[in-house]
Design a protein around this motif. Structure first.
Motif, PDB file in Angstrom:
ATOM      1  N   ARG A 182       0.831  -1.214   0.000  1.00 44.66           N
ATOM      2  CA  ARG A 182       0.000   0.000   0.000  1.00 44.66           C
ATOM      3  C   ARG A 182       0.862   1.259   0.000  1.00 44.66           C
ATOM      4  N   ALA A 183       2.024   1.190   0.657  1.00 42.49           N
ATOM      5  CA  ALA A 183       2.922   2.350   0.660  1.00 42.49           C
ATOM      6  C   ALA A 183       3.485   2.612  -0.735  1.00 42.49           C
ATOM      7  N   LEU A 184       3.780   1.554  -1.499  1.00 44.22           N
ATOM      8  CA  LEU A 184       4.274   1.727  -2.867  1.00 44.22           C
ATOM      9  C   LEU A 184       3.204   2.361  -3.753  1.00 44.22           C
ATOM     10  N   PHE A 185       1.963   1.908  -3.609  1.00 43.66           N
ATOM     11  CA  PHE A 185       0.869   2.515  -4.383  1.00 43.66           C
ATOM     12  C   PHE A 185       0.715   3.996  -4.029  1.00 43.66           C
ATOM     13  N   ALA A 186       0.814   4.314  -2.732  1.00 43.94           N
ATOM     14  CA  ALA A 186       0.613   5.697  -2.288  1.00 43.94           C
ATOM     15  C   ALA A 186       1.692   6.634  -2.802  1.00 43.94           C
ATOM     16  N   ALA A 187       2.886   6.094  -3.121  1.00 37.50           N
ATOM     17  CA  ALA A 187       4.006   6.924  -3.564  1.00 37.50           C
ATOM     18  C   ALA A 187       3.954   7.274  -5.046  1.00 37.50           C
ATOM     19  N   LEU A 188       3.022   6.681  -5.801  1.00 42.36           N
ATOM     20  CA  LEU A 188       2.958   6.940  -7.239  1.00 42.36           C
ATOM     21  C   LEU A 188       2.513   8.371  -7.526  1.00 42.36           C
ATOM     22  N   PRO A 189       3.159   9.058  -8.489  1.00 41.08           N
ATOM     23  CA  PRO A 189       2.728  10.428  -8.835  1.00 41.08           C
ATOM     24  C   PRO A 189       1.279  10.495  -9.274  1.00 41.08           C
ATOM     25  N   GLU A 190       0.771   9.443  -9.949  1.00 44.40           N
ATOM     26  CA  GLU A 190      -0.607   9.512 -10.431  1.00 44.40           C
ATOM     27  C   GLU A 190      -1.615   9.437  -9.284  1.00 44.40           C
ATOM     28  N   GLY A 238       0.243  18.962  -4.242  1.00 44.69           N
ATOM     29  CA  GLY A 238       0.298  18.231  -2.986  1.00 44.69           C
ATOM     30  C   GLY A 238       1.646  17.568  -2.806  1.00 44.69           C
ATOM     31  N   ARG A 239       1.730  16.761  -1.772  1.00 43.83           N
ATOM     32  CA  ARG A 239       2.968  16.072  -1.445  1.00 43.83           C
ATOM     33  C   ARG A 239       2.756  14.578  -1.605  1.00 43.83           C
ATOM     34  N   LEU A 240       3.674  13.918  -2.318  1.00 46.93           N
ATOM     35  CA  LEU A 240       3.594  12.476  -2.482  1.00 46.93           C
ATOM     36  C   LEU A 240       3.914  11.777  -1.173  1.00 46.93           C
ATOM     37  N   SER A 241       3.205  10.704  -0.927  1.00 46.85           N
ATOM     38  CA  SER A 241       3.493   9.906   0.260  1.00 46.85           C
ATOM     39  C   SER A 241       4.844   9.218   0.091  1.00 46.85           C
ATOM     40  N   CYS A 242       5.643   9.211   1.135  1.00 45.14           N
ATOM     41  CA  CYS A 242       6.987   8.615   1.072  1.00 45.14           C
ATOM     42  C   CYS A 242       7.125   7.510   2.103  1.00 45.14           C
ATOM     43  N   LEU A 243       7.773   6.444   1.692  1.00 47.30           N
ATOM     44  CA  LEU A 243       8.176   5.406   2.636  1.00 47.30           C
ATOM     45  C   LEU A 243       9.344   5.932   3.458  1.00 47.30           C
ATOM     46  N   ARG A 244       9.211   5.909   4.749  1.00 42.51           N
ATOM     47  CA  ARG A 244      10.328   6.363   5.574  1.00 42.51           C
ATOM     48  C   ARG A 244      11.420   5.301   5.565  1.00 42.51           C
ATOM     49  N   GLY A 245      12.670   5.758   5.692  1.00 40.55           N
ATOM     50  CA  GLY A 245      13.789   4.825   5.762  1.00 40.55           C
ATOM     51  C   GLY A 245      14.101   4.174   4.432  1.00 40.55           C
ATOM     52  N   LEU A 260      14.858   5.063 -10.777  1.00 35.69           N
ATOM     53  CA  LEU A 260      14.660   4.984  -9.338  1.00 35.69           C
ATOM     54  C   LEU A 260      13.373   4.241  -8.999  1.00 35.69           C
ATOM     55  N   ASP A 261      13.364   3.568  -7.842  1.00 31.53           N
ATOM     56  CA  ASP A 261      12.152   2.954  -7.326  1.00 31.53           C
ATOM     57  C   ASP A 261      11.099   4.019  -7.067  1.00 31.53           C
ATOM     58  N   VAL A 262       9.827   3.592  -6.993  1.00 30.74           N
ATOM     59  CA  VAL A 262       8.759   4.572  -6.781  1.00 30.74           C
ATOM     60  C   VAL A 262       8.906   5.280  -5.434  1.00 30.74           C
ATOM     61  N   SER A 263       9.417   4.584  -4.420  1.00 32.34           N
ATOM     62  CA  SER A 263       9.561   5.214  -3.108  1.00 32.34           C
ATOM     63  C   SER A 263      10.646   6.287  -3.136  1.00 32.34           C
ATOM     64  N   VAL A 264      11.796   5.990  -3.771  1.00 30.41           N
ATOM     65  CA  VAL A 264      12.880   6.979  -3.876  1.00 30.41           C
ATOM     66  C   VAL A 264      12.469   8.097  -4.830  1.00 30.41           C
ATOM     67  N   GLN A 265      11.757   7.742  -5.892  1.00 30.15           N
ATOM     68  CA  GLN A 265      11.263   8.744  -6.837  1.00 30.15           C
ATOM     69  C   GLN A 265      10.385   9.763  -6.118  1.00 30.15           C
ATOM     70  N   ALA A 266       9.505   9.290  -5.235  1.00 30.90           N
ATOM     71  CA  ALA A 266       8.634  10.202  -4.499  1.00 30.90           C
ATOM     72  C   ALA A 266       9.445  11.162  -3.638  1.00 30.90           C
ATOM     73  N   GLN A 267      10.521  10.671  -3.018  1.00 29.57           N
ATOM     74  CA  GLN A 267      11.368  11.527  -2.198  1.00 29.57           C
ATOM     75  C   GLN A 267      12.022  12.629  -3.035  1.00 29.57           C
ATOM     76  N   ILE A 268      12.554  12.265  -4.212  1.00 29.40           N
ATOM     77  CA  ILE A 268      13.222  13.248  -5.077  1.00 29.40           C
ATOM     78  C   ILE A 268      12.220  14.271  -5.607  1.00 29.40           C
ATOM     79  N   LEU A 269      11.028  13.807  -6.003  1.00 29.33           N
ATOM     80  CA  LEU A 269      10.021  14.732  -6.533  1.00 29.33           C
ATOM     81  C   LEU A 269       9.529  15.691  -5.454  1.00 29.33           C
ATOM     82  N   ASN A 270       9.327  15.171  -4.246  1.00 28.94           N
ATOM     83  CA  ASN A 270       8.937  16.059  -3.145  1.00 28.94           C
ATOM     84  C   ASN A 270      10.018  17.105  -2.874  1.00 28.94           C
TER      85      ASN A 270
END
Length: 649
Positions: A254-262, A268-275, A513-523
Motif C-alpha cells: 500500500r505504501a508503494l501505491f501511495a508513492a505513485l505520482p498519479e 500536494g505532497r507524495l506519500s513517502c516510505l520512511r527509511g 529509481l524505485d517509486v519510493s525513492v522517486q517520491a522523495q526526489i520529486l517532493n
C-alpha cells in the motif's frame, strides 16, 4: 505451514518452474531467504519491490550465474521436474540460454561491443541448436531491415533496438521460461510499449512462461497474471494481479501505491516510505518491514509473521491483515512561499543545434543531423516546463545547448533579460541523468559541494546544503560509491544548489529509481521550487511525473516542439497525434489491459521526412502532410500545436 497456505502452488496449472525454499548467502548476509514460488507454462509472475530486496539476485540464482562470493546455500530449483541445483555445470549449460533464458537489465553492458549483432545471435543459435536464423529472430522481435542490422555493432543501435536484440538472443534457444530483469528501465514510453507488446506476443505464440522483475507497478498491471512482492530477501505478498491491484494487503504494497505520482494531487505532497530497505543480515527477528511500517507494534518487532490467506489465491505475511494506515500517509497541500511571476526568467529563441556530416577528400561539411531545429519557448521564475518525447528527439541536446555545453548553430538564449554567450552563468545549473557518472569518484562529498563555491569565490556551508536536500552533515566525508542511487541524486541536486541558481535543468532525475525513492526526489524538487523560487526545465519521458510536477509541457519530435501548453490542457485534450500516442502508450494502473502502440520507428534525424516529420507514423496523415510542413497554431489559451489536422476540444 499448511499445504493450503504454501506459496509455491500456482492456480494456473502444472508448474514449469518450482522454486522451493531458495536461499542465497553473501559474506554480509542473506539477500534471498527461503523463497518459494511456482510459474506455470504460459504464465507471467512479476517479482516487485525496491532495489535491494533481492529480485535480481533471485534471477541470477535461477540461472546459476551468481557472482562470487554469492552462493546458493539451500533449497531446490525444479525446472520441468529436473533439479537444476543438482546438475553439474556442463549439464547446466544446456539449460542456460536454451530452455531457460534471461534478458538482462542493461543491454548496453550485456552485448559484446566488438562483435556484430549477427555474430552474437548466431553464436547463441549454434550453442543451443536453434532452428531460426539470426535474421528471422531479428524480424520476430520487430527490427526493420533485419539482414542489414546483422552487420551493425551494438553502439549503432538505439536503446530500444539493443533491448530487442537482447530478446532475439534470448529466443535463440526457444526457451520455455524467459526471465526478464527490468527489461524497459530508462526506455521512453513508446519503445517501452513496443518491448512489452513484443514480449506478450512472443509469449502467446510460443507458450513461454515468464518471470518479470521490475519496480514499475504500471508494467506489472499490464503484463502479469500473478504478483509476488519481495522485501529484504523474502516474499511478503503473493496474489493474482486483480486481487493485488484491487486489495493489496501488506502495508509495504500500500505504501508503494501511495508513492505513485498519479495518486498525488498537483500541488500536494507524495506519500513517502520512511527509511530504506535494511542492510543484509542473517539473523532476522520479527517482521523485516517493522522499522518502516506505520502499523508496527511490539509483536511485529519480536515475532516474524507467517503466511495468511486473505482470499482465493492471495497470501500475505503480516500481523495486521485487514488494518489500514488511512490518515497516516500524509498528502498535504504545500503553502507557496515564493509566488511565480509571468516575466520570463529563461527565453529560448529559434535555438538550433546541427551536427554536420563531413565527406570528401577535404572533409568539407555537408548537410547533417538536425538534433535541435528551431526551439522557442519562455519559462517564468518558480515555474516548471517539462520537455518530453522519445529518445533521440533532442531533449538532452537542447538542455546542454541552453546551458552552453554545446555550441548552438543558430538562435539565442536569454536569462534574466540578458543574452547568454558561451557557458551559462551560475544562475543556471544542470542536474545530469546519471549522478554516479557526474560525481567525481575520487572526491569526498564535501569537496564536490565546495568545488563550485571555490571556483566562484562564494561563501557557503556545504553541511547546510546536505541538510537542505534531506541528508546528514555526517555524510560529508564519504565518497559517491558509498551512497544509494536516490542519495547520489540528492547530492547532485545539492551541488547544483551550491552556487544559488535561479534555474535548474533537470535531465531524467528519476528514470531508474524505485517509486519510493522517486517520491522523495520529486517532493524535494517541489519543496525547493516553493521555498527558493527555483524554475525547472524538466527533461523526462515519465508522463506520470510530468502530470504531477510540471506547470507546462512541450512535446518534442525530431528536434522540434510539436505541442506546447499548460500541463492540464495538454493531458486532457492532446491536439497533436504524437502527444496522444505518447499518453496512450504510457503504462497506467487505471488501464492495465489497454495497449496502444505507436507504429514504426522514429525517422532518422540525418534524413527527416518531407512535409510533416511525423506523417510516416501518423494515423491521421493525408497528402498535405507529406507535401507541406505544418505551421504553429493556437488550439486553446496558451496551448499551441504544429499540425495540419489537430484534434480540437
Amino acid at each position: 505451514m499448511s499445504a493450503a497456505l504454501d506459496p509455491k502452488v500456482s492456480p494456473i496449472g502444472t508448474p514449469l518452474l518450482d522454486v522451493r525454499r531458495l536461499s542465497v548467502q553473501l559474506p554480509s548476509g542473506v539477500p534471498v531467504d527461503g523463497l518459494s514460488f511456482t510459474i506455470a507454462a504460459g504464465e507471467t509472475l512479476a517479482l516487485l519491490g525496491e532495489s535491494g530486496c533481492g529480485k535480481s539476485m533471485t534471477a541470477l540464482a535461477l540461472m546459476r550465474l551468481l557472482p562470487p562470493p554469492a552462493r546458493i546455500v539451500g533449497g531446490q530449483l525444479l525446472f520441468d521436474g529436473i533439479d537444476l541445483l543438482a546438475l553439474p555445470e556442463a549439464e547446466m549449460r544446456r539449460y542456460r540460454g536454451g530452455e531457460l533464458a534471461m534478458i538482462f537489465q542493461e543491454p548496453a553492458t550485456s552485448l559484446n561491443p566488438v562483435l556484430t549483432i549477427g555474430e552474437q545471435i548466431t553464436e547463441a543459435i549454434a550453442l543451443h541448436g536453434g532452428r531460426s536464423s539470426a535474421a528471422e529472430l531479428l524480424a520476430a522481435v520487430g527490427i526493420p531491415s533485419p539482414h542489414e542490422r546483422l552487420r551493425d555493432y551494438p553502439f549503432q543501435l538505439s536503446g530500444g533496438m539493443k533491448q530487442r536484440a537482447m530478446i532475439a538472443m534470448a529466443l535463440a534457444g526457444a526457451p520455455k521460461l524467459l526471465i526478464a530483469d527490468e527489461p524497459t528501465t530508462a526506455l521512453d514510453v513508446t519503445i517501452q510499449a513496443q518491448v512489452l507488446d513484443l514480449l506478450l506476443e512472443l509469449q502467446r505464440a510460443r507458450g513461454m512462461a515468464m518471470l518479470l522483475i521490475t519496480h514499475d507497478l504500471g508494467i506489472v498491471a499490464r503484463m502479469a497474471q500473478r504478483v509476488g512482492l519481495m522485501y529484504a530477501g523474502e516474499l511478503v505478498e503473493l496474489a493474482s494481479r486483480a486481487s493485488f491491484f484491487s486489495a493489496a494487503q501488506h502495508p509495504y504494497a500500500r505504501a508503494l501505491f501511495a508513492a505513485l505520482p498519479e495518486n498525488g494531487q498537483r500541488g500536494g505532497r507524495l506519500s513517502c516510505l520512511r527509511g530504506t530497505v535494511p542492510a543484509l543480515r542473517a539473523d532476522w527477528r520479527g517482521c523485516r518491514f517493522a522499522e518502516r511500517c506505520l502499523l508496527a507494534d511490539e509483536r511485529c518487532r519480536l515475532d516474524a509473521p507467517t503466511w495468511q490467506a486473505v482470499g482465493e489465491d492471495h497470501l500475505v505475511r503480516c500481523h495486521h491483515v485487514g488494518q489500514s494506515e488511512r490518515g497516516r500517509h500524509v498528502t498535504r497541500v504545500l503553502g507557496m512561499k515564493v509566488s511565480p511571476t509571468h516575466t520570463p526568467l529563461l527565453e529560448v529563441r529559434d535555438l538550433a543545434v546541427h551536427f554536420p556530416r563531413r565527406a570528401g577528400l577535404f572533409r568539407r561539411p555537408r548537410s547533417g543531423l538536425r538534433a535541435v531545429d528551431g526551439l522557442s519557448f519562455a519559462l517564468p521564475a518558480a515555474k516548471t516546463l517539462a520537455l518530453v518525447g522519445e529518445s533521440g528527439c533532442g531533449k538532452t541536446t537542447a538542455g546542454r545547448a541552453i546551458l552552453g555545453l554545446l555550441p548552438p548553430t543558430r538562435g539565442e538564449v536569454w536569462l534574466d533579460g540578458r543574452p547568454i554567450r558561451g557557458l551559462a552563468p551560475r544562475k543556471m545549473q544542470m542536474v545530469f541523468q546519471d549522478p554516479f557518472a557526474s560525481l567525481d569518484p575520487r572526491l569526498r562529498i564535501a569537496d564536490i559541494l565546495a568545488e563550485g563555491l571555490r571556483a566562484l569565490k562564494l561563501e557557503g556551508d556545504v553541511g547546510d546544503l546536505l541538510v537542505q536536500v534531506g541528508l546528514e552533515r555526517s555524510m560529508l566525508d564519504r565518497y559517491p560509491h558509498e551512497f544509494s542511487g536516490g542519495q547520489r541524486q540528492r547530492i547532485a541536486i545539492a551541488r547544483a544548489l551550491a552556487v544559488r541558481p535561479k534555474l535548474l535543468i533537470v535531465d531524467e532525475p528519476t528514470s531508474a529509481l524505485d517509486v519510493s525513492v522517486q517520491a522523495q526526489i520529486l517532493n524535494l524538487l517541489h519543496e525547493l521550487k516553493e521555498t527558493l523560487g527555483l524554475a525547472y526545465l524538466f527533461i523526462t519521458h515519465n508522463l506520470g511525473v510530468v502530470q504531477w510536477l510540471a506547470d507546462e509541457v512541450a512535446v518534442m519530435y525530431l528536434g522540434r516542439i510539436v505541442e506546447h501548453g499548460p500541463t492540464e490542457q495538454v493531458f486532457a485534450t492532446p491536439a497533436h497525434p504524437y502527444t496522444e500516442a505518447l499518453l496512450l502508450a504510457a503504462p497506467r494502473l487505471d488501464r492495465a489491459s489497454e495497449r496502444v502502440r505507436l507504429s514504426g520507428e522514429p525517422p532518422s534525424p540525418w534524413a527527416p521526412p518531407a512535409g510533416c516529420h511525423f506523417h510516416p507514423r501518423c494515423p491521421r496523415a493525408q497528402a498535405l502532410c507529406r507535401e507541406k510542413p505544418p505551421v504553429r497554431q493556437a488550439v486553446g489559451e496558451a496551448h499551441t500545436v504544429v499540425c495540419h489536422f489537430p484534434r480540437l476540444g
